[in-house]
Design a protein around this motif. Structure first.
Motif, PDB file in Angstrom:
ATOM      1  N   ARG A 155       0.820  -1.291  -0.034  1.00  0.00           N
ATOM      2  CA  ARG A 155      -0.087  -0.089  -0.154  1.00  0.00           C
ATOM      3  C   ARG A 155       0.819   1.205   0.219  1.00  0.00           C
ATOM      4  N   HIS A 156       1.914   1.216   0.590  1.00  0.00           N
ATOM      5  CA  HIS A 156       2.805   2.538   0.865  1.00  0.00           C
ATOM      6  C   HIS A 156       4.193   2.406  -0.038  1.00  0.00           C
ATOM      7  N   ASP A 157       4.244   1.201  -0.848  1.00  0.00           N
ATOM      8  CA  ASP A 157       5.708   1.079  -1.682  1.00  0.00           C
ATOM      9  C   ASP A 157       6.541   1.145  -1.091  1.00  0.00           C
ATOM     10  N   LEU A 158       6.770   0.270   0.091  1.00  0.00           N
ATOM     11  CA  LEU A 158       7.867   0.007   0.906  1.00  0.00           C
ATOM     12  C   LEU A 158       8.674  -1.207   0.691  1.00  0.00           C
ATOM     13  N   TRP A 159      10.069  -0.949   0.653  1.00  0.00           N
ATOM     14  CA  TRP A 159      11.080  -1.940   0.656  1.00  0.00           C
ATOM     15  C   TRP A 159      10.963  -2.933   1.903  1.00  0.00           C
ATOM     16  N   VAL A 160      11.079  -4.106   1.814  1.00  0.00           N
ATOM     17  CA  VAL A 160      10.849  -4.990   3.276  1.00  0.00           C
ATOM     18  C   VAL A 160      12.241  -5.902   3.486  1.00  0.00           C
ATOM     19  N   ILE A 161      12.800  -5.658   4.720  1.00  0.00           N
ATOM     20  CA  ILE A 161      13.876  -6.526   4.933  1.00  0.00           C
ATOM     21  C   ILE A 161      13.541  -7.501   5.861  1.00  0.00           C
ATOM     22  N   SER A 162      13.870  -8.621   5.680  1.00  0.00           N
ATOM     23  CA  SER A 162      13.259  -9.791   6.485  1.00  0.00           C
ATOM     24  C   SER A 162      14.414 -10.497   6.971  1.00  0.00           C
ATOM     25  N   ASP A 163      14.711 -10.378   8.340  1.00  0.00           N
ATOM     26  CA  ASP A 163      15.906 -10.989   9.162  1.00  0.00           C
ATOM     27  C   ASP A 163      15.427 -12.334   9.531  1.00  0.00           C
ATOM     28  N   GLU A 164      15.874 -13.173   9.025  1.00  0.00           N
ATOM     29  CA  GLU A 164      15.453 -14.774   9.381  1.00  0.00           C
ATOM     30  C   GLU A 164      16.581 -15.765   9.834  1.00  0.00           C
ATOM     31  N   VAL A 165      17.410 -14.956  10.600  1.00  0.00           N
ATOM     32  CA  VAL A 165      18.688 -15.774  11.163  1.00  0.00           C
ATOM     33  C   VAL A 165      18.381 -16.749  12.002  1.00  0.00           C
ATOM     34  N   TYR A 166      17.374 -16.936  12.715  1.00  0.00           N
ATOM     35  CA  TYR A 166      16.954 -18.028  13.682  1.00  0.00           C
ATOM     36  C   TYR A 166      15.937 -18.853  12.935  1.00  0.00           C
ATOM     37  N   GLU A 167      15.984 -18.977  11.717  1.00  0.00           N
ATOM     38  CA  GLU A 167      14.932 -19.972  10.962  1.00  0.00           C
ATOM     39  C   GLU A 167      14.819 -21.439  11.403  1.00  0.00           C
ATOM     40  N   TYR A 168      15.871 -22.010  11.864  1.00  0.00           N
ATOM     41  CA  TYR A 168      16.020 -23.268  12.309  1.00  0.00           C
ATOM     42  C   TYR A 168      15.422 -23.565  13.575  1.00  0.00           C
ATOM     43  N   PHE A 169      15.280 -22.473  14.508  1.00  0.00           N
ATOM     44  CA  PHE A 169      14.937 -22.617  15.907  1.00  0.00           C
ATOM     45  C   PHE A 169      13.630 -22.174  16.116  1.00  0.00           C
ATOM     46  N   THR A 170      12.521 -22.994  16.068  1.00  0.00           N
ATOM     47  CA  THR A 170      11.199 -22.647  16.354  1.00  0.00           C
ATOM     48  C   THR A 170      10.700 -23.657  17.240  1.00  0.00           C
ATOM     49  N   TRP A 171       9.675 -23.403  18.194  1.00  0.00           N
ATOM     50  CA  TRP A 171       9.112 -24.115  19.062  1.00  0.00           C
ATOM     51  C   TRP A 171       7.518 -23.989  18.870  1.00  0.00           C
ATOM     52  N   GLY A 172       7.141 -24.878  18.066  1.00  0.00           N
ATOM     53  CA  GLY A 172       5.604 -24.719  17.954  1.00  0.00           C
ATOM     54  C   GLY A 172       5.126 -24.449  16.565  1.00  0.00           C
ATOM     55  N   GLU A 173       5.501 -22.965  16.598  1.00  0.00           N
ATOM     56  CA  GLU A 173       5.004 -22.246  15.411  1.00  0.00           C
ATOM     57  C   GLU A 173       6.029 -22.313  14.377  1.00  0.00           C
ATOM     58  N   PRO A 174       5.409 -22.683  12.985  1.00  0.00           N
ATOM     59  CA  PRO A 174       6.611 -23.043  11.915  1.00  0.00           C
ATOM     60  C   PRO A 174       7.237 -21.744  11.257  1.00  0.00           C
ATOM     61  N   HIS A 175       8.371 -21.580  10.934  1.00  0.00           N
ATOM     62  CA  HIS A 175       8.782 -20.459  10.419  1.00  0.00           C
ATOM     63  C   HIS A 175       8.485 -20.288   8.809  1.00  0.00           C
ATOM     64  N   VAL A 176       7.996 -18.992   8.609  1.00  0.00           N
ATOM     65  CA  VAL A 176       7.591 -18.667   7.194  1.00  0.00           C
ATOM     66  C   VAL A 176       8.348 -17.850   6.548  1.00  0.00           C
ATOM     67  N   SER A 177       9.124 -17.731   5.486  1.00  0.00           N
ATOM     68  CA  SER A 177       9.850 -16.869   5.066  1.00  0.00           C
ATOM     69  C   SER A 177       8.961 -15.835   4.105  1.00  0.00           C
ATOM     70  N   LEU A 178       9.499 -14.756   4.456  1.00  0.00           N
ATOM     71  CA  LEU A 178       8.520 -13.611   3.666  1.00  0.00           C
ATOM     72  C   LEU A 178       8.498 -13.719   2.329  1.00  0.00           C
ATOM     73  N   ALA A 179      10.005 -13.837   1.629  1.00  0.00           N
ATOM     74  CA  ALA A 179       9.987 -13.643   0.233  1.00  0.00           C
ATOM     75  C   ALA A 179       9.086 -14.859  -0.310  1.00  0.00           C
TER      76      ALA A 179
END
Length: 378
Positions: free
Chosen positions: A191-215
């Motif tokens: 809506r606001h024509d923004l870039w997005v930076i997605s920091d996914e450094v801890y992608e392998y360590f989740t407890w219950g909730e699955p990790h989803v990559s923004l891209a």
């Protein structure tokens, strides 16, 4: 003597490093302040780097990283993250730290604004100030389960806003944004024509909730994704991460890399290939170790009546110490390491919303972790 650039004075020092440096000058300190895995790097990873040194594979490499590593990353992104990219969208960096800085360099000019999570990783604010841009915090608070508020983001965005930073799993909170929240954030950026930076450094360590990559959800090529091998493979000092860009930026990226680092050291890149292609059970072992630490630590906190945020990812505990810190958790953390010999990260280092809280690293020896928690004032 000439003066430094005026905006450099606005770059905040790291409140985490402040505690870490005090701790290094003391004896018998329990170190829970920095995100350092206590597990050893896997032997096949170390062997790959050693072999590169022995065969003198130490020459300059391509700006984006050696081709075998980039190909392995392309395959990993497709299989694990559901992100389809070509080789020229993958850029090997000196850890995620350089990847974040590089992305912000590409997207921010002096006077631009960037929306950053609060509490959020200290580098977000530091990078913005280094680039003479303005960090604009969006709050993650207990009343919203530490999720972003779209209403607040709409109030904060201005004509100068250029970038939205999203960090999931979160450092320091351990929150994991579910897919519907990520889709809402992408819609807001659109809506606001923004870039997005997605920091996914801890992608392998989740407890219950699955990790989803923004891209993986991005249909408009507006997401820059930052990944790291440091935490996943206990390679913090080896310094290998990677930045995944939208299409069409290869020529610009080569120029940026050449002007900043030229290339990442080659033996470290061979270690990264071994990490990504070798057996992965040591990741499962580390995850199980951190999960057991989490179970033991939260049981002890509950026994002692100390509030905390139950994390769904990363390997930290966000602990409420407002009953003891008298409105200045940074000063309290300094006294705590000097007197009680336990180093913890003050929550205020991660933003204004962190005042009164501390971050404790779960990726440590369980006995040290529990002893450090026992020394917290109940």
């Amino acid at each position: 003597m000439p003066s430094l650039a005026p905006h450099i004075a606005s770059v905040p020092a790291s409140g985490i490093r402040r505690i870490f440096e005090i701790a290094t000058e003391l004896d018998d300190v329990i170190s829970l302040a920095v995100g350092e895995p206590d597990v050893a790097v896997a032997p096949h990873i170390a062997a790959a780097a050693t072999a590169a040194w022995h065969r003198d594979d130490t020459d300059y490499g391509p700006n984006g990283g050696i081709a075998p590593l980039r190909r392995v990353i392309v395959d990993k992104l497709a299989s694990r993250n559901n992100i389809t990219v070509d080789l020229e969208q993958v850029w090997v960096t000196v850890g995620a730290t350089q990847g974040l800085h590089l992305a912000m360099q590409l997207l921010l000019a002096a006077g631009d604004e960037v929306l950053i999570p609060d509490p959020g990783y200290t580098i977000f604010t530091m990078n913005a100030r280094m680039l003479d841009a303005t960090p604009v915090p969006y709050s993650l608070t207990p009343d919203r389960d530490f999720m972003a508020s779209l209403d607040e983001l709409e109030r904060l965005v201005t004509e100068r806003t250029r970038v939205l930073i999203v960090n999931s799993p979160s450092n320091p909170l351990g929150t994991v944004f579910p897919e519907p929240v990520l889709r809402e954030l992408l819609a807001f950026a659109s809506r606001h024509d923004l870039w997005v930076i997605s920091d996914e450094v801890y992608e392998y360590f989740t407890w219950g909730e699955p990790h989803v990559s923004l891209a993986a959800l991005d249909t408009e090529d507006r997401v820059f994704s930052v990944f790291s091998l440091s935490k996943t493979y206990a390679m913090t000092g080896i310094r290998v991460g990677y930045l995944v860009t939208p299409k069409g930026l290869a020529a610009t990226m080569r120029t940026m890399q050449e002007a900043s680092i030229s290339c990442v050291n080659t033996p470290a890149q061979h270690a990264a290939i071994a990490a990504l292609t070798g057996e992965q059970h040591h990741i499962d072992d580390a995850r199980a170790h951190y999960a057991e630490n989490l179970r033991a630590a939260t049981a002890l906190l509950e026994e002692r009546g100390i509030r905390y945020l139950d994390p769904h990812g990363a390997f930290y505990l966000w602990i409420d110490m407002r009953h003891a810190t008298d409105g200045d958790v940074a000063a309290w953390a300094e006294r705590f390491v000097l007197v009680d010999r336990v180093a913890v990260a003050p929550g205020s280092a991660f933003g204004r919303s962190g005042e009164g809280w501390i971050r404790v690293c779960l990726a440590s020896n369980e006995n040290d972790l529990l002893e450090g928690i026992r020394r917290l004032p109940a």
